[in-house]
Design a protein around this motif. Structure first.
Motif, mmCIF file in Angstrom:
data_model
loop_
_atom_site.group_PDB
_atom_site.id
_atom_site.type_symbol
_atom_site.label_atom_id
_atom_site.label_comp_id
_atom_site.label_asym_id
_atom_site.label_seq_id
_atom_site.Cartn_x
_atom_site.Cartn_y
_atom_site.Cartn_z
ATOM 1 N N PHE A 194 -55.844 23.824 -40.526
ATOM 2 C CA PHE A 194 -56.308 22.816 -39.575
ATOM 3 C C PHE A 194 -55.673 21.462 -39.882
ATOM 4 N N LEU A 195 -55.567 21.111 -41.151
ATOM 5 C CA LEU A 195 -54.925 19.840 -41.509
ATOM 6 C C LEU A 195 -53.449 19.831 -41.119
ATOM 7 N N ILE A 196 -52.778 20.952 -41.336
ATOM 8 C CA ILE A 196 -51.372 21.059 -40.911
ATOM 9 C C ILE A 196 -51.286 20.930 -39.394
ATOM 10 N N LEU A 197 -52.199 21.594 -38.678
ATOM 11 C CA LEU A 197 -52.237 21.498 -37.218
ATOM 12 C C LEU A 197 -52.462 20.062 -36.773
ATOM 13 N N PHE A 198 -53.388 19.378 -37.420
ATOM 14 C CA PHE A 198 -53.695 17.996 -37.049
ATOM 15 C C PHE A 198 -52.473 17.099 -37.252
ATOM 16 N N LEU A 199 -51.824 17.230 -38.407
ATOM 17 C CA LEU A 199 -50.636 16.413 -38.681
ATOM 18 C C LEU A 199 -49.487 16.765 -37.730
ATOM 19 N N SER A 200 -49.309 18.036 -37.478
ATOM 20 C CA SER A 200 -48.270 18.469 -36.549
ATOM 21 C C SER A 200 -48.554 17.953 -35.138
ATOM 22 N N SER A 201 -49.817 17.963 -34.741
ATOM 23 C CA SER A 201 -50.192 17.449 -33.424
ATOM 24 C C SER A 201 -49.939 15.948 -33.330
ATOM 25 N N LEU A 202 -50.251 15.229 -34.398
ATOM 26 C CA LEU A 202 -49.982 13.791 -34.406
ATOM 27 C C LEU A 202 -48.492 13.528 -34.209
ATOM 28 N N TYR A 203 -47.653 14.273 -34.929
ATOM 29 C CA TYR A 203 -46.212 14.101 -34.789
ATOM 30 C C TYR A 203 -45.763 14.454 -33.365
ATOM 31 N N HIS A 204 -46.230 15.594 -32.877
ATOM 32 C CA HIS A 204 -45.855 16.048 -31.539
ATOM 33 C C HIS A 204 -46.299 15.054 -30.473
ATOM 34 N N ASP A 205 -47.539 14.567 -30.592
ATOM 35 C CA ASP A 205 -48.130 13.728 -29.547
ATOM 36 C C ASP A 205 -47.704 12.269 -29.586
ATOM 37 N N PHE A 206 -47.353 11.781 -30.762
ATOM 38 C CA PHE A 206 -47.065 10.349 -30.872
ATOM 39 C C PHE A 206 -45.637 10.023 -31.294
ATOM 40 N N VAL A 207 -44.845 11.039 -31.644
ATOM 41 C CA VAL A 207 -43.453 10.781 -32.028
ATOM 42 C C VAL A 207 -42.503 11.567 -31.123
#
Length: 166
Positions: free
Chosen positions: A102-115
């Motif tokens: 879940f933490l990997i998903l959250f960080l990956s989502s942050l990168y995907h959504d904001f970068v």
């Protein structure tokens, strides 16, 4: 007992909306925007749906975290005496793995959504090379997030049934 059931319902519904939303995006939204008759609106439709799903996603993440820990708390796993026993059990290891994913998903989502996602739209009209680079990167992270979410879902089902791979 009621608090546990409320947390469980919110947890399941949040996971359903998250995973279902991503699957809907892949099997409905993406094929529709590839339609040649929508060529001029393609980027606008993609950006608007991505922004809408992004705003919902972080509410779902919050609900998943709070309801998940709410269930653990109501079951007594987060009490001082039970904490060490739970996290050193086979089911505790599964839970740690699920939270790690879940933490990997959250960080990956942050990168995907904001970068990578926003840069894709920025470069769409300015630089075709950079656009293609970030479009592929965003696609990779989108698929990665979907697969990771499905894995988390499977671990959640296994943990809820008392099944461990350890």
């Amino acid at each position: 007992m009621w608090v546990y059931l409320i947390c469980l319902v919110f947890h399941i519904l949040s996971a359903m909306i998250w995973v279902g939303g991503m699957i809907f995006y892949v099997i409905v939204v993406m094929p529709v925007i590839r339609n040649p008759s929508l060529k001029d609106q393609k980027l606008t439709l993609l950006q608007l749906t991505a922004l809408q799903f992004r705003s919902i996603s972080y509410i779902l993440f919050f609900l998943l975290i709070t309801s998940g820990f709410g269930m653990l708390f109501t079951k007594g796993y987060l009490l001082d005496g039970q904490l060490r026993l739970f996290f050193s059990s086979n089911i505790g290891y599964m839970f740690i793995l699920k939270i790690g994913f879940f933490l990997i998903l959250f960080l990956s989502s942050l990168y995907h959504d904001f970068v990578s996602g926003p840069k894709t739209f920025v470069y769409a009209e300015r630089d075709t090379v950079q656009y293609e680079r970030y479009r592929k990167r965003s696609g990779f992270f989108g698929r990665f997030n979907l697969l990771l979410s499905l894995g988390i879902t499977i671990f959640g089902i296994l943990v809820s049934r008392g099944i461990s791979i350890f």
